[in-house]
Design a protein around this motif. Structure first.
Motif, PDB file in Angstrom:
ATOM      1  N   ARG A   1       0.841  -1.209   0.000  1.00  0.00           N
ATOM      2  CA  ARG A   1       0.000   0.000   0.000  1.00  0.00           C
ATOM      3  C   ARG A   1       0.872   1.253   0.000  1.00  0.00           C
ATOM      4  O   ARG A   1       0.589   2.228  -0.713  1.00  0.00           O
ATOM      5  N   LEU A   2       1.960   1.234   0.773  1.00  0.00           N
ATOM      6  CA  LEU A   2       2.858   2.388   0.799  1.00  0.00           C
ATOM      7  C   LEU A   2       3.458   2.647  -0.584  1.00  0.00           C
ATOM      8  O   LEU A   2       3.548   3.802  -1.030  1.00  0.00           O
ATOM      9  N   LEU A   3       3.869   1.567  -1.260  1.00  0.00           N
ATOM     10  CA  LEU A   3       4.477   1.726  -2.579  1.00  0.00           C
ATOM     11  C   LEU A   3       3.461   2.197  -3.610  1.00  0.00           C
ATOM     12  O   LEU A   3       3.807   2.947  -4.534  1.00  0.00           O
ATOM     13  N   LYS A   4       2.209   1.766  -3.450  1.00  0.00           N
ATOM     14  CA  LYS A   4       1.151   2.247  -4.353  1.00  0.00           C
ATOM     15  C   LYS A   4       0.918   3.730  -4.148  1.00  0.00           C
ATOM     16  O   LYS A   4       0.761   4.498  -5.106  1.00  0.00           O
ATOM     17  N   GLU A   5       0.899   4.165  -2.889  1.00  0.00           N
ATOM     18  CA  GLU A   5       0.685   5.582  -2.597  1.00  0.00           C
ATOM     19  C   GLU A   5       1.828   6.435  -3.139  1.00  0.00           C
ATOM     20  O   GLU A   5       1.626   7.603  -3.495  1.00  0.00           O
ATOM     21  N   GLU A   6       3.007   5.867  -3.221  1.00  0.00           N
ATOM     22  CA  GLU A   6       4.155   6.596  -3.758  1.00  0.00           C
ATOM     23  C   GLU A   6       4.205   6.548  -5.278  1.00  0.00           C
ATOM     24  O   GLU A   6       5.070   7.179  -5.893  1.00  0.00           O
ATOM     25  N   GLY A   7       3.291   5.776  -5.873  1.00  0.00           N
ATOM     26  CA  GLY A   7       3.249   5.678  -7.328  1.00  0.00           C
ATOM     27  C   GLY A   7       4.308   4.771  -7.911  1.00  0.00           C
ATOM     28  O   GLY A   7       4.581   4.827  -9.116  1.00  0.00           O
ATOM     29  N   LEU A   8       4.906   3.903  -7.094  1.00  0.00           N
ATOM     30  CA  LEU A   8       5.954   3.019  -7.587  1.00  0.00           C
ATOM     31  C   LEU A   8       5.396   1.726  -8.170  1.00  0.00           C
ATOM     32  O   LEU A   8       6.035   1.102  -9.023  1.00  0.00           O
TER      33      LEU A   8
END
Length: 274
Positions: free
Chosen positions: A44-51
């Motif tokens: 979820r963190l990586l999705k929020e960062e757009g990665l």
């Protein structure tokens, strides 16, 4: 956060390339030794960062970045980041990565160096390979090598000299004792595994092994009795042959010479005693 750091660094280093599918949540659980909810939070963190992005029913993929963002990420990945634990020798995409050791590569690298120090391959005072050499030797990122060295420094096994490099520290009495203890423990563990493997390969029950042992002991006892009987018979035949030779005087030249030397030795011994 730590799992997200690992995946983020892998994306920045190009170990996980744009468009490449990430390992499944179950595989990430196994490799990191974490719960499913922890994996989901990291993703979820990586999705929020757009990665990364997710495709329903297919999994998560690395999102393609613009050229400027890629340049910034490459620059960030080349820096020594003590929080970065990297993917190291895990091959691209992890599809064909080693499955027998799920620990982070910096831990594996530190273990390998620690073992070389404990085994004496890296003696006290020896200079360790540079971070660049460690990268090439273990197939890891620069930050992973730095993290491995940091672990060993915290354990007091190595120390740094500015401008010269990293060196193996002289072990104290306590560390030497622990080294010997660990070596004996490893030997005992290896012996136990060898015993377990031998038992497994035999494919026999305890009763079958006990019966074979009893039969082997009986054969050994019988062979021992036969050996003793054969030895006694040989000695008896030698005595008979010696008696016949004394009566006939039919000794070989070598035997006559040996007997004469024996008499001379006895005479010399008698003179010394007088």
């Amino acid at each position: 956060m730590q799992a997200a750091d690992v995946l983020r660094a892998a994306i920045r280093d190009g170990e996980l390339r744009p468009g490449e599918r990430l390992p499944s949540a179950r595989e990430l659980q196994r490799r990191f030794g974490i719960a499913s909810s922890t994996v989901q939070n990291a993703l979820r963190l990586l999705k929020e960062e757009g990665l990364i992005y997710s495709v329903l029913g297919r999994g998560s993929y690395v999102r393609a970045q613009d050229a400027e963002a890629e340049h910034e990420e490459e620059a960030a990945a080349s820096e020594s980041d003590p929080a970065y634990v990297g993917l190291g020798d895990l091959q691209r995409g992890w599809q064909v990565a080693p499955a027998d050791d799920p620990r982070p590569p910096y831990v594996q690298t530190a273990d390998a160096l620690r073992k070389q120090i404990q085994d004496g391959q890296l003696a006290p005072g020896t200079k360790l390979p540079s971070a660049r050499d460690l990268q090439a030797q273990f197939g890891i990122a620069n930050s992973t090598a730095q993290n491995a060295l940091r672990v060993l420094k915290e354990e007091g096994l190595i120390y740094s000299v500015q401008g010269r490099g990293v060196f193996v520290r002289q072990l104290g009495p306590r560390d030497q004792f622990l080294k010997r203890y660990n070596e004996s423990l490893e030997q005992a563990t290896a012996q136990r595994r060898a015993d377990e493997e031998a038992v497994r390969l035999s494919g026999k029950t305890d009763d079958e092994v006990a019966a074979e042992l009893e039969a082997a002991e009986e054969r050994f006892a019988k062979a021992g009795a036969e050996f003793e009987a054969a030895t006694a018979h040989r000695d008896a035949m030698r005595a008979v042959m010696e008696q016949r030779k004394r009566l006939s005087g039919n000794y070989t030249p070598e035997e006559n010479a040996a007997k004469a030397q024996l008499l001379r030795d006895r005479l010399a011994e008698g003179r010394r005693r007088r």
